[in-house]
Design a protein around this motif. Sequence first.
Motif, mmCIF file in Angstrom:
data_model
loop_
_atom_site.group_PDB
_atom_site.id
_atom_site.type_symbol
_atom_site.label_atom_id
_atom_site.label_comp_id
_atom_site.label_asym_id
_atom_site.label_seq_id
_atom_site.Cartn_x
_atom_site.Cartn_y
_atom_site.Cartn_z
ATOM 1 N N GLY A 197 51.106 24.569 53.626
ATOM 2 C CA GLY A 197 50.733 24.301 52.237
ATOM 3 C C GLY A 197 49.583 25.137 51.747
ATOM 4 N N HIS A 198 48.365 24.564 51.758
ATOM 5 C CA HIS A 198 47.220 25.207 51.121
ATOM 6 C C HIS A 198 46.238 25.803 52.122
ATOM 7 C CE1 HIS A 198 48.922 23.032 47.856
ATOM 8 N NE2 HIS A 198 48.654 21.879 48.408
ATOM 9 N N THR A 199 46.635 25.953 53.381
ATOM 10 C CA THR A 199 45.702 26.520 54.338
ATOM 11 C C THR A 199 45.339 27.947 53.942
ATOM 12 O OG1 THR A 199 47.554 27.243 55.721
ATOM 13 C CG2 THR A 199 46.510 25.151 56.288
ATOM 14 N N PRO A 200 44.083 28.346 54.166
ATOM 15 C CA PRO A 200 43.653 29.695 53.784
ATOM 16 C C PRO A 200 44.405 30.760 54.569
ATOM 17 C CG PRO A 200 41.758 28.277 54.170
ATOM 18 C CD PRO A 200 42.971 27.532 54.654
ATOM 19 N N HIS B 75 35.484 28.381 50.475
ATOM 20 C CA HIS B 75 36.736 29.059 50.825
ATOM 21 C C HIS B 75 36.471 30.220 51.771
ATOM 22 C CE1 HIS B 75 40.346 31.662 50.024
ATOM 23 N NE2 HIS B 75 40.919 30.498 50.263
ATOM 24 N N ALA B 76 35.415 30.972 51.506
ATOM 25 C CA ALA B 76 35.058 32.078 52.395
ATOM 26 C C ALA B 76 34.710 31.561 53.790
ATOM 27 C CB ALA B 76 33.895 32.868 51.801
ATOM 28 N N ASP B 77 33.991 30.439 53.857
ATOM 29 C CA ASP B 77 33.641 29.858 55.156
ATOM 30 C C ASP B 77 34.885 29.376 55.898
ATOM 31 O OD1 ASP B 77 30.987 30.351 54.673
ATOM 32 O OD2 ASP B 77 30.514 28.308 54.023
ATOM 33 N N LEU B 78 35.823 28.769 55.162
ATOM 34 C CA LEU B 78 37.073 28.324 55.794
ATOM 35 C C LEU B 78 37.864 29.510 56.352
ATOM 36 C CD1 LEU B 78 38.319 25.559 53.322
ATOM 37 C CD2 LEU B 78 37.713 25.233 55.723
ATOM 38 N N LEU B 79 37.941 30.585 55.582
ATOM 39 C CA LEU B 79 38.635 31.780 56.065
ATOM 40 C C LEU B 79 37.978 32.324 57.333
ATOM 41 C CD1 LEU B 79 39.400 33.739 52.765
ATOM 42 C CD2 LEU B 79 41.044 32.602 54.268
ATOM 43 N N ARG B 80 36.652 32.348 57.327
ATOM 44 C CA ARG B 80 35.947 32.863 58.509
ATOM 45 C C ARG B 80 36.229 31.989 59.732
ATOM 46 N NH1 ARG B 80 31.422 31.095 60.442
ATOM 47 N NH2 ARG B 80 30.907 29.970 58.523
ATOM 48 N N LEU B 81 36.187 30.671 59.558
ATOM 49 C CA LEU B 81 36.438 29.772 60.675
ATOM 50 C C LEU B 81 37.878 29.881 61.156
ATOM 51 C CD1 LEU B 81 34.515 26.633 59.365
ATOM 52 C CD2 LEU B 81 33.909 28.023 61.357
ATOM 53 N N LYS B 82 38.805 29.994 60.227
ATOM 54 C CA LYS B 82 40.207 30.088 60.621
ATOM 55 C C LYS B 82 40.482 31.382 61.374
ATOM 56 C CE LYS B 82 44.916 29.738 58.918
ATOM 57 N NZ LYS B 82 45.286 28.892 60.058
ATOM 58 N N HIS B 83 39.947 32.475 60.882
ATOM 59 C CA HIS B 83 40.160 33.750 61.565
ATOM 60 C C HIS B 83 39.514 33.758 62.949
ATOM 61 C CE1 HIS B 83 40.757 35.805 57.406
ATOM 62 N NE2 HIS B 83 41.840 35.183 57.822
ATOM 63 N N ALA B 84 38.413 33.027 63.084
ATOM 64 C CA ALA B 84 37.728 32.996 64.373
ATOM 65 C C ALA B 84 38.440 32.101 65.377
ATOM 66 C CB ALA B 84 36.285 32.514 64.184
ATOM 67 N N HIS B 85 38.979 30.955 64.913
ATOM 68 C CA HIS B 85 39.536 29.974 65.840
ATOM 69 C C HIS B 85 41.060 29.913 65.837
ATOM 70 C CE1 HIS B 85 35.546 28.366 66.690
ATOM 71 N NE2 HIS B 85 35.298 28.407 65.397
ATOM 72 N N ASP B 86 41.696 30.536 64.858
ATOM 73 C CA ASP B 86 43.159 30.512 64.796
ATOM 74 C C ASP B 86 43.665 31.869 64.314
ATOM 75 O OD1 ASP B 86 45.791 29.577 64.839
ATOM 76 O OD2 ASP B 86 45.669 28.826 62.778
ATOM 77 N N PRO B 87 43.363 32.939 65.067
ATOM 78 C CA PRO B 87 43.735 34.285 64.601
ATOM 79 C C PRO B 87 45.238 34.489 64.481
ATOM 80 C CG PRO B 87 42.993 34.334 66.891
ATOM 81 C CD PRO B 87 42.685 32.964 66.374
ATOM 82 N N ALA B 88 46.039 33.721 65.219
ATOM 83 C CA ALA B 88 47.496 33.884 65.162
ATOM 84 C C ALA B 88 48.121 33.106 64.008
ATOM 85 C CB ALA B 88 48.117 33.445 66.487
ATOM 86 N N GLY B 89 47.324 32.332 63.298
ATOM 87 C CA GLY B 89 47.884 31.570 62.175
ATOM 88 C C GLY B 89 48.779 30.449 62.589
#
Length: 203
Positions: free
Chosen positions: A200-203, A181-195
């Motif tokens: 549903g269940h995206t971090p 989960h921590a790795d997913l959050l890091r990847l999402k913040h790095a590649h999709d900072p605007a959300g």
Amino acid sequence: PEPLRGRFWARVTVAWAGDPADGEALLAPVRAAAPAAVDTVEVMPCTEIDRIHMDPQGSFPVRESGLLLHELTPVAVRTFLDQVGPDVIDCPLLLVEIRHLGGALSRPSPGADMVSARDADHLLQTVAVVASPAEALAADRAATALHTAMSPYGTGRTTPNMHGTPGDAADRARAWTPQDHADLLRLKHAHDPAGLLRFGHTP
């Protein structure tokens, strides 16, 4: 449906990718265990695999929940039936299902992945059709009671696609190990900072 109405039933769903004759042999003891009210097992193309579960088409107001189980002992089965078996009156859950996992799903992949069900033997899932807030509350209470009773046999996690109705951030995080989960959050913040990519269940 009329053949099922007003009675307690167990449903068995199966997909077999091998020789049809071998599949029939594996299914024979299940068919012999009890009379079958409906038997829809047949050879079908993979493009029609969604027919196996007989899900209704279209949108429905539902409440869902999921829990991964690491074992299904006789005591666990008794606990399950005490919560949602034929002696339970007015259970608000339309469907309560235990799916067998393991097999290829339990084996590590050649590369890195974030599959949460590697260590689970079964998946417990509930579905309730709700038409009012009161029905949603009753379904949530029944599912919570079932999950609480079955928690000694659970892994503490869910799967993203069978997680159920999303809750808060801590609830959604149960679909992965803390590290994943921590790795997913890091990847999402790095590649999709605007959300932009969230559902549903995206971090």
